[in-house]
Design a protein around this motif. Structure first.
Motif, short mmCIF file in Angstrom:
data_model
loop_
_atom_site.label_atom_id
_atom_site.label_comp_id
_atom_site.label_asym_id
_atom_site.label_seq_id
_atom_site.Cartn_x
_atom_site.Cartn_y
_atom_site.Cartn_z
N GLU A 168 0.84 -1.20 0.00
CA GLU A 168 0.00 0.00 0.00
C GLU A 168 0.88 1.24 0.00
O GLU A 168 1.54 1.55 0.97
CB GLU A 168 -0.90 0.01 1.23
N GLN A 169 0.89 1.92 -1.13
CA GLN A 169 1.66 3.15 -1.25
C GLN A 169 0.72 4.27 -1.64
O GLN A 169 -0.30 4.05 -2.28
CB GLN A 169 2.74 3.02 -2.32
N PHE A 170 1.08 5.46 -1.23
CA PHE A 170 0.29 6.63 -1.59
C PHE A 170 1.08 7.41 -2.62
O PHE A 170 2.29 7.59 -2.48
CB PHE A 170 0.01 7.47 -0.34
N ARG A 171 0.40 7.84 -3.67
CA ARG A 171 1.08 8.51 -4.78
C ARG A 171 0.48 9.89 -4.99
O ARG A 171 -0.75 10.06 -4.96
CB ARG A 171 0.93 7.68 -6.05
N VAL A 172 1.37 10.85 -5.22
CA VAL A 172 0.98 12.22 -5.57
C VAL A 172 1.59 12.50 -6.93
O VAL A 172 2.81 12.40 -7.11
CB VAL A 172 1.51 13.23 -4.53
N ASP A 173 0.75 12.84 -7.90
CA ASP A 173 1.20 13.23 -9.23
C ASP A 173 1.14 14.76 -9.33
O ASP A 173 0.14 15.37 -8.95
CB ASP A 173 0.31 12.62 -10.32
N PHE A 174 2.20 15.37 -9.83
CA PHE A 174 2.25 16.81 -10.00
C PHE A 174 1.75 17.18 -11.39
O PHE A 174 2.06 16.48 -12.36
CB PHE A 174 3.68 17.33 -9.80
N GLU A 175 1.01 18.27 -11.49
CA GLU A 175 0.52 18.72 -12.80
C GLU A 175 1.68 19.10 -13.71
O GLU A 175 1.66 18.82 -14.90
CB GLU A 175 -0.44 19.90 -12.62
N GLU A 176 2.68 19.76 -13.14
CA GLU A 176 3.91 20.11 -13.84
C GLU A 176 5.07 19.51 -13.05
O GLU A 176 5.01 19.46 -11.81
CB GLU A 176 4.08 21.63 -13.91
#
Length: 150
Positions: free
Chosen positions: A66-74
């Motif tokens: 279980e990992q949490f991911r944050v994607d950046f718009e730029e």
């Protein structure tokens, strides 16, 4: 700033773990700590707040997926990560940065929660980061964690 919180997961998970946990924090205390972390206002580019995974005696690192991911718009240039934890004595945290060159990660870092926030250096220089994934686990029982990305 992007924020991710495991609120519903936190309540359900904390209740489920409270009966078998050696941690002293109650489910309400874990949730309040997570809410306080989530509400913090600063120069963060992202913040992840969640419950720690509690491995069983026969768990492998793959079982703790279980990992949490944050994607950046730029793409972002990152200077540091700040990891905090509550409710467990120690936690292991791993952070992975997704760049054009591939995925670069920290080794699992053992953190003593009572020491307060621990600053981790991304160690990737000027590389542009498209996403960050993080996970934390505690063999000590239930606990919550927060990772601030700067």
């Amino acid at each position: 700033m992007k924020r991710i919180i495991g609120g519903v997961l936190a309540i359900i998970g904390a209740m489920a773990l409270a009966g078998c946990s050696s941690a002293t924090a109650t489910p309400d205390e874990l949730q309040q700590w997570m809410d306080d972390q989530h509400a913090a206002s600063d120069d963060a580019k992202a913040r992840v707040t969640a419950l720690a995974l509690v491995p069983s005696a026969d768990s492998t690192l793959d079982d703790l997926g279980e990992q949490f991911r944050v994607d950046f718009e730029e793409p972002e240039q990152l200077t540091e990560f700040e990891f905090s934890c509550f409710g467990a004595e120690t936690m292991d945290v791993s952070v992975y940065m997704h760049t054009e060159a591939g995925i670069v990660g920290t080794a699992a870092v053992d953190v003593l929660c009572s020491d307060g926030p621990k600053t981790l250096n991304p160690g990737i220089g000027d590389a542009a980061v498209h996403a960050v994934t993080a996970s934390a686990f505690s063999a000590d029982g239930a606990g919550a964690w927060s990772l601030t990305v700067r």
